[in-house]
Design a protein around this motif. Structure first.
Motif, PDB file in Angstrom:
ATOM      1  N   UNK A 125       2.513  30.731  55.495  1.00  0.00           N
ATOM      2  CA  UNK A 125       2.922  29.989  54.879  1.00  0.00           C
ATOM      3  C   UNK A 125       1.828  29.850  53.596  1.00  0.00           C
ATOM      4  N   UNK A 126       0.809  29.973  54.105  1.00  0.00           N
ATOM      5  CA  UNK A 126      -0.448  29.823  52.939  1.00  0.00           C
ATOM      6  C   UNK A 126      -0.699  31.147  52.534  1.00  0.00           C
ATOM      7  N   UNK A 127      -0.451  32.142  52.799  1.00  0.00           N
ATOM      8  CA  UNK A 127      -0.940  33.602  52.472  1.00  0.00           C
ATOM      9  C   UNK A 127      -0.274  33.986  51.514  1.00  0.00           C
ATOM     10  N   UNK A 128       0.354  33.059  50.447  1.00  0.00           N
ATOM     11  CA  UNK A 128       1.908  34.435  49.628  1.00  0.00           C
ATOM     12  C   UNK A 128       1.953  33.207  48.398  1.00  0.00           C
ATOM     13  N   UNK A 129       2.235  33.292  47.363  1.00  0.00           N
ATOM     14  CA  UNK A 129       2.884  32.366  46.526  1.00  0.00           C
ATOM     15  C   UNK A 129       4.054  31.997  46.329  1.00  0.00           C
ATOM     16  N   UNK A 130       5.165  31.123  45.910  1.00  0.00           N
ATOM     17  CA  UNK A 130       5.993  30.702  45.347  1.00  0.00           C
ATOM     18  C   UNK A 130       6.720  30.470  44.590  1.00  0.00           C
ATOM     19  N   UNK A 131       8.700  30.234  44.427  1.00  0.00           N
ATOM     20  CA  UNK A 131       8.751  29.758  42.730  1.00  0.00           C
ATOM     21  C   UNK A 131       7.974  28.297  42.828  1.00  0.00           C
ATOM     22  N   UNK A 132       8.563  28.426  41.869  1.00  0.00           N
ATOM     23  CA  UNK A 132       7.375  26.757  41.151  1.00  0.00           C
ATOM     24  C   UNK A 132       8.898  25.424  41.598  1.00  0.00           C
ATOM     25  N   UNK A 133       7.630  25.111  42.667  1.00  0.00           N
ATOM     26  CA  UNK A 133       8.950  23.952  42.629  1.00  0.00           C
ATOM     27  C   UNK A 133       9.239  22.667  41.666  1.00  0.00           C
ATOM     28  N   UNK A 134      10.561  23.827  41.563  1.00  0.00           N
ATOM     29  CA  UNK A 134      11.414  22.677  39.827  1.00  0.00           C
ATOM     30  C   UNK A 134      12.512  21.280  41.220  1.00  0.00           C
ATOM     31  N   UNK A 135      11.548  19.984  40.245  1.00  0.00           N
ATOM     32  CA  UNK A 135      12.022  19.020  41.412  1.00  0.00           C
ATOM     33  C   UNK A 135      13.127  18.482  40.870  1.00  0.00           C
ATOM     34  N   UNK A 136      13.955  18.899  39.110  1.00  0.00           N
ATOM     35  CA  UNK A 136      15.071  18.528  38.672  1.00  0.00           C
ATOM     36  C   UNK A 136      16.354  19.818  38.566  1.00  0.00           C
ATOM     37  N   UNK A 137      15.815  20.107  40.079  1.00  0.00           N
ATOM     38  CA  UNK A 137      16.933  21.153  40.185  1.00  0.00           C
ATOM     39  C   UNK A 137      18.574  20.296  41.223  1.00  0.00           C
ATOM     40  N   UNK A 138      19.273  20.783  41.027  1.00  0.00           N
ATOM     41  CA  UNK A 138      20.272  19.363  41.672  1.00  0.00           C
ATOM     42  C   UNK A 138      21.600  21.045  41.777  1.00  0.00           C
ATOM     43  N   UNK A 139      22.390  20.226  43.314  1.00  0.00           N
ATOM     44  CA  UNK A 139      22.217  19.544  43.990  1.00  0.00           C
ATOM     45  C   UNK A 139      20.709  19.117  44.959  1.00  0.00           C
ATOM     46  N   UNK A 140      20.061  17.754  44.822  1.00  0.00           N
ATOM     47  CA  UNK A 140      19.238  17.893  45.690  1.00  0.00           C
ATOM     48  C   UNK A 140      19.153  15.783  45.986  1.00  0.00           C
TER      49      UNK A 140
END
Length: 375
Positions: free
Chosen positions: A348-363
């Motif tokens: 998990x350390x050695x890659x990038x990810x989609x931005x952490x969208x805290x407003x996505x729903x359901x959540x």
């Protein structure tokens, strides 16, 4: 000129936003089997009353997607396995407590832990809510001594003080299970002792060091977070405890290692007779590894399920790849999905990810200090 709208935060969004969430929810592929009139009825009811009654199926699908969407959870590969306990009928503190205890019974499953969400009633039309005050269904008390020392978990000094003010009394040990504290629109905060038979605990021992068992350390097996709101399709459930299972580092590298928690690394280092004269001797690192070896070993020997940080990292990377193949983004908070030890040797350390969208729903939406299950 009006200022640009800010990102939505608690309390619940206005009706326009919730109508949008409702439309988006029923447009999801996971609900494509529902008749078109179901969406129309839900929207009409939401416009007229400010809320609408969701089916158990809709809540279960929404809860699974909430887990899948939660950017700070590394265990999302298993989002499809989530089980629902529908407790929307529980409107007294005692009823909610009983639903929470049933949650622990089902989730514990004799040590073969199951991921479960219990969904209580939504807020009343006037905005009053049903709340579980406890951050998790099982928490250990912390007692502050006159000399400033703490017996138990320092993270729960305030919670323990509240329980004592309400009339609860613990035994004063380092691992007193706090009562479950619940507030309803019609009742003040009430407390309920968690039945002992529902608290599966693991006593810690080390595969190589006999003295480790003498430290008297243990931890509960089920991390059931209860201070997060579940938001599905424009409806918010403020009483929705949820559990998966522990990663070893949450217990060994945080709960027992953080200096503002049980702070066990110096004790273990002394037992190991390590050179503690300088941080450069890496005594903390060596003590941390042995502590986590004890945690993993003890959970395995007890039959209580736990995943190690290397395995869960591989599982998460598999999940991200699977989501990409399905054409979905996987919002991820990099700082949360990497373990608090040995991060550089996990995938998990050695890659990038989609931005952490805290407003996505359901959540699952945090309203307390803990942004993610589990600790």
């Amino acid at each position: 000129m009006k200022e640009p709208a800010k990102k939505r935060k608690l309390p619940s969004p206005d009706l326009s936003s919730r109508l949008t969430e409702c439309r988006d929810f029923f447009a999801l592929p996971e609900l494509s089997h529902l008749p078109a009139e179901r969406k129309s009825r839900a929207l009409d009811e939401l416009r007229a009353t400010g809320t609408y009654v969701q089916s158990a199926e809709e809540i279960l699908i929404g809860a699974k997607l909430a887990w899948r969407n939660h950017a700070r959870c590394v265990g999302r590969k298993h989002w499809r396995t989530l089980k629902l306990l529908d407790a929307r009928h529980a409107t007294t503190a005692e009823d909610i407590a009983d639903a929470c205890f049933e949650h622990l019974r089902v989730a514990t499953n004799g040590g073969a832990l199951q991921s479960v969400v219990t969904v209580g009633p939504p807020p009343l039309p006037d905005g009053r809510e049903y709340r579980i005050i406890s951050p998790q269904l099982i928490r250990y008390a912390g007692y502050l001594g006159d000399d400033g020392s703490v017996v138990g978990d320092p993270a729960h000094l305030d919670l323990t003080a509240l329980a004592i003010r309400l009339g609860w009394r613990g035994e004063g040990t380092a691992f007193d299970v706090l009562p479950l504290m619940i507030q309803t629109p019609e009742e003040p905060i009430r407390w309920f002792d968690v039945p002992r038979e529902l608290v599966l605990e693991v006593d810690f021992e080390h595969p190589n060091y006999r003295w480790f068992a003498g430290l008297g350390l243990k931890w509960h097996a089920v991390p059931a977070v209860s201070n997060m709101d579940l938001e599905i399709g424009g409806v918010r459930y403020p009483c929705a405890p949820f559990n998966g299972w522990y990663v070893n580092t949450e217990v060994g590298a945080r709960n027992f290692s953080d200096t503002d928690r049980y702070d066990m690394l110096p004790t273990i280092a002394k037992k190991l007779r390590l050179d503690m004269s300088s941080d450069r001797t890496l005594w903390k690192d060596r003590a941390l590894v042995e502590l986590n070896r004890a945690v993993i070993h003890s959970f395995r020997e007890s039959g209580a399920y736990m995943v190690d940080h290397h395995t869960v990292a591989k599982q998460f990377v598999d999940h991200v790849d699977r989501e990409a193949k399905a054409g979905r983004e996987c919002p991820t908070d990099w700082s949360w999905i990497n373990p608090p030890m040995s991060s550089g040797i996990t995938p998990t350390f050695h890659r990038l990810y989609d931005p952490p969208d805290m407003d996505i729903r359901p959540n699952f939406v945090s309203r307390g200090s803990s942004g993610c299950p589990f600790s």
